[in-house]
Design an enzyme around this catalytic site. Structure first.
Site, PDB file in Angstrom:
ATOM      1  N   HIS A 376       0.797  -1.229   0.000  1.00  0.00           N
ATOM      2  CA  HIS A 376       0.000   0.000   0.000  1.00  0.00           C
ATOM      3  C   HIS A 376       0.827   1.275   0.000  1.00  0.00           C
ATOM      4  O   HIS A 376       0.266   2.348   0.231  1.00  0.00           O
ATOM      5  CB  HIS A 376      -0.912   0.034   1.232  1.00  0.00           C
ATOM      6  CG  HIS A 376      -2.113  -0.843   1.143  1.00  0.00           C
ATOM      7  ND1 HIS A 376      -3.261  -0.474   0.495  1.00  0.00           N
ATOM      8  CD2 HIS A 376      -2.337  -2.094   1.622  1.00  0.00           C
ATOM      9  CE1 HIS A 376      -4.163  -1.445   0.584  1.00  0.00           C
ATOM     10  NE2 HIS A 376      -3.622  -2.436   1.253  1.00  0.00           N
ATOM     11  N   LYS A 567      -8.318  13.916   4.963  1.00  0.00           N
ATOM     12  CA  LYS A 567      -7.488  12.703   4.912  1.00  0.00           C
ATOM     13  C   LYS A 567      -6.392  12.850   5.958  1.00  0.00           C
ATOM     14  O   LYS A 567      -6.258  13.911   6.583  1.00  0.00           O
ATOM     15  CB  LYS A 567      -6.878  12.507   3.520  1.00  0.00           C
ATOM     16  CG  LYS A 567      -6.097  13.714   3.011  1.00  0.00           C
ATOM     17  CD  LYS A 567      -5.555  13.478   1.608  1.00  0.00           C
ATOM     18  CE  LYS A 567      -6.653  13.576   0.563  1.00  0.00           C
ATOM     19  NZ  LYS A 567      -6.855  12.339  -0.148  1.00  0.00           N
ATOM     20  N   ARG A 568      -5.638  11.789   6.148  1.00  0.00           N
ATOM     21  CA  ARG A 568      -4.525  11.858   7.088  1.00  0.00           C
ATOM     22  C   ARG A 568      -3.606  13.019   6.729  1.00  0.00           C
ATOM     23  O   ARG A 568      -3.334  13.260   5.558  1.00  0.00           O
ATOM     24  CB  ARG A 568      -3.769  10.520   7.031  1.00  0.00           C
ATOM     25  CG  ARG A 568      -2.634  10.360   8.008  1.00  0.00           C
ATOM     26  CD  ARG A 568      -2.254   8.882   8.109  1.00  0.00           C
ATOM     27  NE  ARG A 568      -2.100   8.267   6.795  1.00  0.00           N
ATOM     28  CZ  ARG A 568      -0.947   8.167   6.132  1.00  0.00           C
ATOM     29  NH1 ARG A 568       0.172   8.647   6.663  1.00  0.00           N
ATOM     30  NH2 ARG A 568      -0.884   7.577   4.956  1.00  0.00           N
ATOM     31  N   LYS A 573       0.680  14.315   1.031  1.00  0.00           N
ATOM     32  CA  LYS A 573      -0.705  14.597   0.634  1.00  0.00           C
ATOM     33  C   LYS A 573      -0.935  16.083   0.390  1.00  0.00           C
ATOM     34  O   LYS A 573      -1.957  16.491  -0.134  1.00  0.00           O
ATOM     35  CB  LYS A 573      -1.678  14.052   1.681  1.00  0.00           C
ATOM     36  CG  LYS A 573      -1.627  12.518   1.786  1.00  0.00           C
ATOM     37  CD  LYS A 573      -2.588  11.998   2.831  1.00  0.00           C
ATOM     38  CE  LYS A 573      -2.500  10.487   2.996  1.00  0.00           C
ATOM     39  NZ  LYS A 573      -3.045   9.744   1.839  1.00  0.00           N
ATOM     40  N   THR A 675      -8.643   6.405  -1.556  1.00  0.00           N
ATOM     41  CA  THR A 675     -10.026   5.926  -1.634  1.00  0.00           C
ATOM     42  C   THR A 675     -11.006   7.050  -1.315  1.00  0.00           C
ATOM     43  O   THR A 675     -12.162   6.992  -1.728  1.00  0.00           O
ATOM     44  CB  THR A 675     -10.266   4.745  -0.671  1.00  0.00           C
ATOM     45  OG1 THR A 675      -9.810   5.093   0.647  1.00  0.00           O
ATOM     46  CG2 THR A 675      -9.553   3.502  -1.146  1.00  0.00           C
ATOM     47  N   LYS A 679     -14.861   8.047  -2.950  1.00  0.00           N
ATOM     48  CA  LYS A 679     -16.085   8.362  -2.210  1.00  0.00           C
ATOM     49  C   LYS A 679     -16.661   9.697  -2.685  1.00  0.00           C
ATOM     50  O   LYS A 679     -17.876   9.834  -2.884  1.00  0.00           O
ATOM     51  CB  LYS A 679     -15.791   8.411  -0.705  1.00  0.00           C
ATOM     52  CG  LYS A 679     -15.357   7.082  -0.117  1.00  0.00           C
ATOM     53  CD  LYS A 679     -14.737   7.260   1.258  1.00  0.00           C
ATOM     54  CE  LYS A 679     -14.010   5.995   1.686  1.00  0.00           C
ATOM     55  NZ  LYS A 679     -13.172   6.200   2.873  1.00  0.00           N
TER      56      LYS A 679
END
Length: 835
Positions: A376, A567-568, A573, A675, A679
């Site tokens: 991952h 998100k984290r 990111k 992911t 969504k």
């Protein structure tokens, strides 16, 4: 003291065969009253919503229980091949709403509660999230289990029953403060303790060689400090098909409650030390491993999961097959969710050799035919390594097996590439250095028959980069399985108005077969359908506005563009790039550059790892910027910014239906899949994103007209690293200069000089691995295209419809079908509804 229960075979159908429970309102009301009054001991003076919630949860669980039982019977009696999903994280969220949806009783339950004068939504709100995960990895695992049950595949999940889940995040003076998340404080009505399946897990001790009566050399692990693994089962219902699969979570317990002798001698602390040490294994999700104690505990968790789960599977096999393992590999498959369960490889070898008496070759043959590994991450630092001395002290027998696996593997490499010592060094499971390290990802690759990435680009980069040597050795072992999310929770449950609108147009078959949702593309240019779509989105935005107001005390106007990144919190990111754009917009307002302006509400949320200083500083920057922007009357409704504390699955169920723009900003080549992007897409949000992870496949599905692309590609990122000059980029971009000047002059930290210097230095560093400055201009230009597009409501609504219509590929039903067709080879086992 927890002990294994003696098993007695009793053939008494009268104890197990009962008439099916009714699914109508009178039946639900009858059982609800019974639980509320007799099981929970409550009466008309009860004012705790928790008891009202529990009564309904137990009523619904009974309906799952009879289907659960029937599913078990089907699997056992068919002797079918079974799959096992091993994951250190399962981010399940709330269960009640999803269970009612999959049983098809949501409306009935609502009516039943209404007759009792109870609001069903109030009961659903009383449930605490089962936050047994850090983010996407754990939520993916939960979605996978949902799809396995919906596809009626005999797959069982294995995880850990953490007493405290992912920490509860509070924001104090703009900073993240971590608090314990004691999600089990009120109990969990969905779980069923199964002490009869308790397993012993060894730690410490030493290895001893001995000869059997037939003269065979064997090894036994002795003088170990054992811990009990007590299973708790949670039902996982499929979508209206009668199948209920199992998630088994392990709780650690001491073999003895405490040392009575120590206690009687006055040494209370010493008497319970062993008990506390054992129970600490499952006390907290993923301890901070910055300290040595944290590393030890995390390794104990990983081995605890692998050992208990594999012993459980083998024990069931032995009970049925009486020690015959000739068909074990053909009938069992273990999917390792990332590197965390990699200890499963040597642990299965230990069980087969030490406990079942096999030789190495037979045990290794079975292991390599049953283990499959999902990777991952593309971040080398995220591939776990364990210091060999620590590993040997904690798991001496497992270390011996790993060393033997590595020795035999290196021999295989040397045969393939004679004399290539450098390649053997690169590929060795044991990494050389001042302290030898065990490369857990390499162990998983060597011990598995399948290795997969989770998006097309991710899988490609794995075989070209991180795992290139292994790919050259075993090219057929590597494959791609693009991630997905379950449409049951992420549209049908969380967005009921949109679900109803879609079902009115194309029927409800899309809930179990998301490919059917492409039919609504035909409605994209229908003005009446577009108007209703817009009305649904506006209602969802009002619901999200209420959440933001309640949690952040910031008023979002639903007429503005809802721009969301949740998100984290991690540098790759690039929440930082997002907040730089916010500063740019703020600067435009202050300069009067507002011609053709689009009002925008920016929502950012997520948790930073407790030891991740830079991520926590980015949270502080976001909150400081929000404070300045929101308090400035000159800005007004043109721009609002909020940081949502304690982001969770339940929060996302409100956020993604109300989002207009989904921010997916990772540096190209860094995000494995994502992911959250799926969504948002399913719920009609339009993505602004880099060509990274599953963004690429989202773009392929929706087309460039329905996606806002920006930034360097992964190839361009690699090419630019050697000549990266952020100072030059800043000096040649007036907008970026102004943003950096606002940061440097301390405009957002007037009373805390130098606070954000680490962020400024990171942006300006030629060695910034996330290349924030490099993508700034492209991001700003893409955001301007967003603002222009949003002003054309008809165009934006059409784009929204097309994103939902093109989301069929990103259902976990498709993902799991791919896993099954190409890796697991399980047979779907129809159960039928409970009779």
């Amino acid at each position: 003291m927890v002990i294994k229960k003696k098993r007695v075979k009793i053939n008494s159908p009268g104890l197990t065969e009962l008439p099916a429970l009714p699914l109508d309102a009178p039946g639900l009301i009858h059982d609800y009253r019974r639980y509320f009054t007799y099981s929970l001991g409550q009466n008309k003076y009860c004012h705790s919503v928790n008891y009202f919630y529990k009564a309904l949860a137990l009523t619904v669980r009974d309906r799952l229980m009879e289907r659960w039982k029937k599913t078990r019977y089907t699997y056992i009696e068919s002797h079918c091949k079974r799959g096992y999903y091993l994951s250190l994280e399962f981010l399940m969220g709330r269960t009640l709403g999803n269970a009612m949806l999959n049983l098809g009783i949501t409306d009935t339950a609502s009516e039943a509660m209404h007759q009792l004068g109870i609001n069903l939504e109030d009961l659903a709100e009383a449930e605490i999230d089962a936050g047994l995960g850090n983010g996407g990895l754990g939520r993916l695992a939960a979605c996978f289990l949902d799809s396995c049950a919906t596809l009626q595949l005999p797959v069982m999940g294995y995880g850990i029953r953490y007493e405290y889940g992912m920490f509860r995040q509070r924001i104090v003076d703009g900073r993240q403060v971590e608090e314990p998340d004691h999600w089990l404080r009120d109990g969990n009505p969905w779980e069923q303790e199964r002490p009869e399946f308790t397993q012993h897990v060894r730690f410490g001790g030493r290895c001893e060689r001995y000869k059997t009566e037939t003269g065979e050399q064997r090894v036994r692990w002795i003088d170990s400090r054992d811990v009990l693994a007590v299973p708790y089962d949670i039902p996982i219902p499929g979508y209206r098909n009668g199948t209920v699969n199992t998630l088994r979570l392990w709780k650690a317990a001491a073999t003895d409650a405490f040392d009575l002798g120590e206690f009687n001698a006055g040494g209370y602390a010493e008497s319970v030390a062993t008990k506390n040490e054992a129970e600490n294994i499952t006390m907290v999700l993923y301890p901070n491993d910055a300290s040595e104690n944290g590393k030890v505990l995390r390794l104990r968790q990983q081995y605890f999961l692998a050992s208990a789960s594999l012993q459980d599977v083998v024990e069931r096999w032995v009970m049925v097959h009486k020690g015959d393992f000739s068909e074990f590999a053909a009938n069992n498959c273990f999917q390792l969710n990332d590197t965390h369960p990699s200890c499963a490889v040597p642990e299965l070898m230990r069980i087969l050799m030490d406990d079942q008496g096999m030789g190495w070759d037979q045990a290794w043959g079975i292991t390599r035919q049953t283990m499959a590994y999902t990777n991952h991450t593309l971040l080398p630092e995220a591939l776990e390594k364990w210091p060999l001395p620590l590993f040997g002290q904690l798991l001496p027998r497992i270390l011996e097996i790993i060393l033997e696996i590595n020795a035999r593997f290196i021999s295989e490499v040397s045969i393939r590439w004679p004399g290539d010592n450098e390649r053997m060094r690169r590929m060795s499971i044991i990494e050389e250095g001042h302290t030898l390290q065990i490369r857990m990802a390499y162990l998983a690759i060597v011990g598995s028959f399948s290795v997969n990435g989770v998006a097309a680009l991710h899988s490609q980069l794995l075989t070209q980069g991180l795992f290139r040597d292994f790919y050259e050795l075993w090219p057929l072992k590597f494959n791609n399985k693009t991630n997905g999310v379950t449409p049951r929770r992420w549209i049908a449950h969380c967005n009921p108005d949109l679900s109803q609108l879609v079902s009115e147009k194309i029927g409800s078959g899309w809930v179990a077969d998301l490919q059917q949702i492409h039919k609504i593309a035909e409605c994209a240019n229908d003005p009446e359908f577009g108007q209703r779509w817009h009305e649904v989105k506006q209602a969802n935005k009002e619901r999200l506005s209420a959440l933001v107001l309640a949690k952040c005390n910031v008023a979002f106007n639903p007429d503005g563009l809802f721009d969301v990144q949740v998100k984290r919190i991690h540098e790759y990111k690039r929440q930082l790039l997002n907040i730089l754009h916010v500063i740019h917009l703020y600067d435009r307002v202050k300069r009067g550059d507002t011609a053709g302006w689009t009002n925008r509400c920016v929502l950012i949320g997520g948790k930073a790892a407790p030891g991740y200083a830079m991520a926590k500083l980015i949270i502080k920057l976001i909150n400081n910027v929000a404070e300045v922007v929101n308090a400035d009357p000159a800005v007004g409704d043109r721009l609002k910014v909020a940081f949502l504390p304690n982001y969770s699955v339940t929060a996302m169920e409100i956020i993604c239906p109300g989002t207009d723009l989904s921010e997916q900003l990772s540096t190209a080549g860094k995000e494995a899949s994502g992911t959250g992007n799926m969504k948002f897409m399913m719920n009609g949000a339009i993505t602004i994103g880099t060509l990274d992870g599953a963004n690429i496949e989202i773009l392929e599905e929706v087309g460039e007209d329905n996606f806002f692309m920006f930034g360097l590609t992964s190839e361009e990122v690699d090419e630019s690293r050697w000549s990266y000059d952020p100072h030059g980029i800043i000096n040649h971009d007036d907008d970026l200069q102004r943003v950096m000047n606002l940061l440097r002059c301390g405009h957002f930290n007037l009373f805390d000089a130098g606070l954000f210097d680490p962020i400024i230095n990171a942006i300006c560093s030629a060695y910034d691995p996330w290349m924030v400055a490099a993508d700034f201009r492209s991001f700003i230009d893409a955001q301007q295209r967003v603002a222009t597009a949003y002003q054309d409501r008809t165009r934006w609504t059409r784009m929204s419809i097309m994103n939902t219509a093109c989301s069929g590929k990103f259902s976990t039903d498709r993902t799991i079908s791919n896993y099954n067709e190409e890796i697991w080879h399980l047979k779907a086992m129809p159960v039928g509804d409970a009779e």
